[in-house]
Scaffold this motif. Structure first.
Motif, short mmCIF file in Angstrom:
data_model
loop_
_atom_site.label_atom_id
_atom_site.label_comp_id
_atom_site.label_asym_id
_atom_site.label_seq_id
_atom_site.Cartn_x
_atom_site.Cartn_y
_atom_site.Cartn_z
N LEU A 1 1.17 11.94 1.67
CA LEU A 1 2.20 12.28 0.68
C LEU A 1 1.78 13.48 -0.18
O LEU A 1 2.60 14.34 -0.50
N SER A 2 0.50 13.54 -0.55
CA SER A 2 0.05 14.65 -1.38
C SER A 2 0.06 15.97 -0.62
O SER A 2 0.34 17.02 -1.21
N SER B 1 0.83 -1.21 0.00
CA SER B 1 0.00 0.00 0.00
C SER B 1 0.87 1.26 0.00
O SER B 1 0.54 2.25 -0.66
N LEU B 2 1.97 1.22 0.71
CA LEU B 2 2.88 2.37 0.73
C LEU B 2 3.54 2.59 -0.63
O LEU B 2 3.61 3.71 -1.13
N LEU B 3 3.97 1.50 -1.27
CA LEU B 3 4.58 1.62 -2.60
C LEU B 3 3.57 2.15 -3.61
O LEU B 3 3.90 2.98 -4.47
N GLY B 4 2.32 1.69 -3.51
CA GLY B 4 1.28 2.19 -4.41
C GLY B 4 1.04 3.67 -4.23
O GLY B 4 0.84 4.41 -5.19
N ALA B 5 1.05 4.11 -2.98
CA ALA B 5 0.85 5.54 -2.69
C ALA B 5 2.00 6.39 -3.22
O ALA B 5 1.78 7.45 -3.81
N VAL B 6 3.22 5.93 -3.00
CA VAL B 6 4.39 6.67 -3.51
C VAL B 6 4.34 6.69 -5.04
O VAL B 6 4.59 7.73 -5.66
N TRP C 1 9.05 5.89 -12.68
CA TRP C 1 9.27 5.40 -11.31
C TRP C 1 7.94 5.11 -10.64
O TRP C 1 7.79 4.10 -9.94
N GLY C 2 6.97 5.99 -10.83
CA GLY C 2 5.65 5.76 -10.26
C GLY C 2 5.01 4.51 -10.82
O GLY C 2 4.44 3.70 -10.07
N PHE C 3 5.10 4.33 -12.12
CA PHE C 3 4.55 3.14 -12.77
C PHE C 3 5.21 1.88 -12.21
O PHE C 3 4.53 0.89 -11.89
N PHE C 4 6.53 1.89 -12.09
CA PHE C 4 7.27 0.75 -11.55
C PHE C 4 6.80 0.40 -10.13
O PHE C 4 6.58 -0.77 -9.80
N LEU C 5 6.64 1.42 -9.29
CA LEU C 5 6.23 1.17 -7.91
C LEU C 5 4.80 0.63 -7.83
O LEU C 5 4.50 -0.22 -6.98
#
Length: 113
Positions: free
Chosen positions: A82-83, A14-19, A44-48
């Motif tokens: 994060l936002s 869930s944290l990786l998805g949010a980042v 990077w966002g797509f990868f995470l």
């Protein structure tokens, strides 16, 4: 009862998805649609997000969906923080109350399992 390993997978996922989502949002900026795909933030966002999904797949093989899916909703919590911190977005009382509802829902599902 959910194992610590599966709980950790869901938490990290869930944290990786949010980042990842935050990075993609940052990459959109003032770019046109096709320019977005040239920014490192997008990739990077797509990868995470893909990595997050793979962690969810592993967890889903070992635990019930009704237990895991509320944990996946923690992505909303991380994304909000994060936002606010990195994208300068603002929260009002209703948004904070909604976020509290998500957290309470996850807690109640955890207690019920």
């Amino acid at each position: 009862m959910i194992s610590l390993f599966i709980f950790s997978l869901m938490l990290v996922g869930s944290l990786l998805g949010a980042v990842g989502t935050t990075l993609i949002k940052r990459g959109t900026g003032q770019h046109s649609f096709f320019q977005i795909f040239r920014t490192p933030f997008f990739w990077w966002g797509f990868f995470l997000i893909v990595l997050s999904t793979l962690l969810y797949f592993v967890a889903l093989r070992q635990e019930e969906l009704s237990v895991l899916y509320p944990l996946a909703s923690l992505t909303y919590v991380w994304t909000t923080f994060l936002s606010v911190k990195y994208l300068g977005e603002h929260m009002n009382s209703w948004k904070w109350l909604g976020l509290l509802g998500i957290v309470l829902g996850v807690v109640f599902v955890g207690i019920g399992s």
